[in-house]
Motif scaffolding. Structure first.
Motif, PDB file in Angstrom:
ATOM      1  N   TYR A  21       0.821  -1.213   0.000  1.00 40.20           N
ATOM      2  CA  TYR A  21       0.000   0.000   0.000  1.00 40.20           C
ATOM      3  C   TYR A  21       0.856   1.264   0.000  1.00 40.20           C
ATOM      4  CZ  TYR A  21       0.820  -0.435   5.028  1.00 40.20           C
ATOM      5  OH  TYR A  21       1.399  -0.574   6.266  1.00 40.20           O
ATOM      6  N   ARG A  24       1.351   2.337  -3.594  1.00 40.63           N
ATOM      7  CA  ARG A  24       0.159   2.747  -4.332  1.00 40.63           C
ATOM      8  C   ARG A  24      -0.533   3.968  -3.742  1.00 40.63           C
ATOM      9  NH1 ARG A  24       0.737  -2.585  -4.890  1.00 40.63           N
ATOM     10  NH2 ARG A  24       0.420  -3.485  -6.929  1.00 40.63           N
ATOM     11  N   VAL A  25      -0.082   4.453  -2.632  1.00 42.26           N
ATOM     12  CA  VAL A  25      -0.728   5.590  -1.989  1.00 42.26           C
ATOM     13  C   VAL A  25      -0.736   6.836  -2.868  1.00 42.26           C
ATOM     14  CG1 VAL A  25      -0.519   7.216  -0.064  1.00 42.26           C
ATOM     15  CG2 VAL A  25      -0.438   4.786   0.366  1.00 42.26           C
ATOM     16  N   THR A  71      -3.581   6.793  -5.685  1.00 41.63           N
ATOM     17  CA  THR A  71      -4.970   6.520  -5.318  1.00 41.63           C
ATOM     18  C   THR A  71      -5.888   7.718  -5.551  1.00 41.63           C
ATOM     19  OG1 THR A  71      -4.180   4.931  -3.695  1.00 41.63           O
ATOM     20  CG2 THR A  71      -6.453   5.641  -3.493  1.00 41.63           C
ATOM     21  N   VAL A 124      -6.562   8.196  -9.337  1.00 46.73           N
ATOM     22  CA  VAL A 124      -7.459   7.196  -9.911  1.00 46.73           C
ATOM     23  C   VAL A 124      -8.900   7.519  -9.551  1.00 46.73           C
ATOM     24  CG1 VAL A 124      -8.116   4.757  -9.798  1.00 46.73           C
ATOM     25  CG2 VAL A 124      -5.717   5.391  -9.999  1.00 46.73           C
ATOM     26  N   MET A 125      -9.117   7.905  -8.310  1.00 44.24           N
ATOM     27  CA  MET A 125     -10.482   8.214  -7.884  1.00 44.24           C
ATOM     28  C   MET A 125     -11.011   9.468  -8.567  1.00 44.24           C
ATOM     29  SD  MET A 125     -10.532   7.065  -3.947  1.00 44.24           S
ATOM     30  CE  MET A 125     -12.263   6.719  -3.902  1.00 44.24           C
ATOM     31  N   GLY A 139      -6.829  13.933  -0.672  1.00 43.40           N
ATOM     32  CA  GLY A 139      -5.709  13.180  -1.228  1.00 43.40           C
ATOM     33  C   GLY A 139      -4.372  13.782  -0.860  1.00 43.40           C
ATOM     34  N   PHE A 151      -3.598   4.729   6.179  1.00 43.23           N
ATOM     35  CA  PHE A 151      -3.994   4.444   4.800  1.00 43.23           C
ATOM     36  C   PHE A 151      -5.475   4.101   4.691  1.00 43.23           C
ATOM     37  CE2 PHE A 151      -4.513   1.298   1.366  1.00 43.23           C
ATOM     38  CZ  PHE A 151      -4.212   2.114   0.298  1.00 43.23           C
ATOM     39  N   ILE A 163      -8.437   6.129   2.612  1.00 40.48           N
ATOM     40  CA  ILE A 163      -9.271   5.511   1.573  1.00 40.48           C
ATOM     41  C   ILE A 163     -10.747   5.708   1.891  1.00 40.48           C
ATOM     42  CG2 ILE A 163      -9.938   3.296   0.543  1.00 40.48           C
ATOM     43  CD1 ILE A 163      -7.340   4.351  -0.525  1.00 40.48           C
TER      44      ILE A 163
END
Length: 118
Positions: A4, A7-8, A11, A14-15, A70, A84, A88
Protein backbone atom coordinates in the motif's frame (compact mmCIF):
# COMPACT_ATOMS: atom_id res chain seq x y z
CA UNK A 1 8.02 -1.12 1.43
CA UNK A 2 4.56 -2.54 1.90
CA UNK A 3 2.21 -2.88 -1.10
CA UNK A 4 0.00 0.00 0.00
CA UNK A 5 2.95 2.36 0.44
CA UNK A 6 3.75 2.07 -3.27
CA UNK A 7 0.16 2.75 -4.33
CA UNK A 8 -0.73 5.59 -1.99
CA UNK A 9 0.32 8.48 -4.27
CA UNK A 10 -1.77 7.29 -7.26
CA UNK A 11 -4.97 6.52 -5.32
CA UNK A 12 -6.47 10.06 -5.36
CA UNK A 13 -5.65 10.41 -9.05
CA UNK A 14 -7.46 7.20 -9.91
CA UNK A 15 -10.48 8.21 -7.88
CA UNK A 16 -10.58 11.61 -9.58
CA UNK A 17 -10.43 9.88 -12.96
CA UNK A 18 -13.61 8.01 -12.13
CA UNK A 19 -15.41 11.37 -12.01
CA UNK A 20 -14.60 11.90 -15.68
CA UNK A 21 -16.20 8.55 -16.47
CA UNK A 22 -19.41 9.74 -14.78
CA UNK A 23 -19.50 12.70 -17.15
CA UNK A 24 -18.88 10.45 -20.16
CA UNK A 25 -21.75 8.16 -19.15
CA UNK A 26 -24.24 11.02 -18.96
CA UNK A 27 -22.92 12.56 -22.18
CA UNK A 28 -23.37 9.24 -23.99
CA UNK A 29 -26.91 8.93 -22.64
CA UNK A 30 -27.78 12.44 -23.79
CA UNK A 31 -26.23 12.03 -27.24
CA UNK A 32 -28.02 8.77 -27.98
CA UNK A 33 -31.43 10.29 -27.21
CA UNK A 34 -31.20 13.44 -29.33
CA UNK A 35 -34.11 13.73 -31.73
CA UNK A 36 -34.75 15.99 -34.72
CA UNK A 37 -36.00 19.47 -33.91
CA UNK A 38 -39.79 19.04 -33.79
CA UNK A 39 -39.62 15.99 -31.53
CA UNK A 40 -36.92 17.38 -29.20
CA UNK A 41 -38.91 19.80 -27.07
CA UNK A 42 -37.75 22.64 -24.84
CA UNK A 43 -38.57 20.55 -21.76
CA UNK A 44 -36.34 17.73 -22.99
CA UNK A 45 -33.47 20.09 -23.72
CA UNK A 46 -33.65 21.66 -20.26
CA UNK A 47 -33.75 18.22 -18.64
CA UNK A 48 -30.64 17.22 -20.58
CA UNK A 49 -28.98 20.48 -19.58
CA UNK A 50 -29.89 19.86 -15.93
CA UNK A 51 -28.55 16.31 -16.12
CA UNK A 52 -25.21 17.52 -17.45
CA UNK A 53 -25.09 20.37 -14.97
CA UNK A 54 -25.78 18.10 -11.99
CA UNK A 55 -22.99 15.72 -12.99
CA UNK A 56 -20.62 18.60 -13.69
CA UNK A 57 -21.17 20.53 -10.47
CA UNK A 58 -21.17 17.42 -8.30
CA UNK A 59 -18.03 16.23 -10.07
CA UNK A 60 -16.38 19.60 -9.44
CA UNK A 61 -17.23 19.52 -5.73
CA UNK A 62 -16.11 15.91 -5.47
CA UNK A 63 -12.87 16.71 -7.30
CA UNK A 64 -12.08 19.51 -4.87
CA UNK A 65 -12.76 17.19 -1.92
CA UNK A 66 -10.63 14.39 -3.40
CA UNK A 67 -7.80 16.84 -4.06
CA UNK A 68 -7.78 18.22 -0.52
CA UNK A 69 -8.18 14.82 1.15
CA UNK A 70 -5.71 13.18 -1.23
CA UNK A 71 -3.03 15.77 -0.53
CA UNK A 72 -3.38 15.54 3.23
CA UNK A 73 -3.84 11.78 3.13
CA UNK A 74 -0.75 11.01 1.05
CA UNK A 75 1.40 13.24 3.26
CA UNK A 76 0.08 11.73 6.48
CA UNK A 77 0.31 8.16 5.18
CA UNK A 78 3.97 8.74 4.33
CA UNK A 79 4.59 9.60 7.99
CA UNK A 80 2.17 7.11 9.57
CA UNK A 81 1.32 4.11 7.31
CA UNK A 82 -1.61 2.94 9.43
CA UNK A 83 -3.61 6.00 8.27
CA UNK A 84 -3.99 4.44 4.80
CA UNK A 85 -7.37 2.84 5.49
CA UNK A 86 -8.75 6.06 6.95
CA UNK A 87 -7.58 8.00 3.91
CA UNK A 88 -9.27 5.51 1.57
CA UNK A 89 -12.53 5.75 3.52
CA UNK A 90 -12.56 9.54 3.40
CA UNK A 91 -11.73 9.43 -0.33
CA UNK A 92 -14.69 7.11 -0.87
CA UNK A 93 -16.96 9.56 0.97
CA UNK A 94 -15.68 12.35 -1.28
CA UNK A 95 -16.25 10.20 -4.39
CA UNK A 96 -19.86 9.59 -3.41
CA UNK A 97 -20.62 13.27 -4.05
CA UNK A 98 -19.92 12.70 -7.74
CA UNK A 99 -21.95 9.48 -7.71
CA UNK A 100 -24.97 11.39 -6.38
CA UNK A 101 -24.71 13.75 -9.34
CA UNK A 102 -24.57 10.79 -11.71
CA UNK A 103 -27.70 9.31 -10.13
CA UNK A 104 -29.58 12.61 -10.44
CA UNK A 105 -28.45 12.95 -14.06
CA UNK A 106 -29.63 9.45 -14.92
CA UNK A 107 -32.99 10.05 -13.21
CA UNK A 108 -33.47 13.26 -15.20
CA UNK A 109 -32.56 11.49 -18.42
CA UNK A 110 -34.89 8.57 -17.74
CA UNK A 111 -37.70 11.03 -17.10
CA UNK A 112 -37.41 12.62 -20.53
CA UNK A 113 -36.92 9.26 -22.26
CA UNK A 114 -40.15 7.93 -20.82
CA UNK A 115 -41.93 11.20 -21.68
CA UNK A 116 -40.66 11.07 -25.29
CA UNK A 117 -41.81 7.49 -25.86
CA UNK A 118 -45.28 8.03 -24.43
Amino acid sequence: KQWYQRRVPITPGVMAGILAIYGLVVAALIIQSLYPAPKYTLFMSFCDFAAGLSVGICGLASGFAIGIVGDAGVRSTAQQPKLFVGMILILIFAEVLGLYGLIVGIILHIRITTKATS
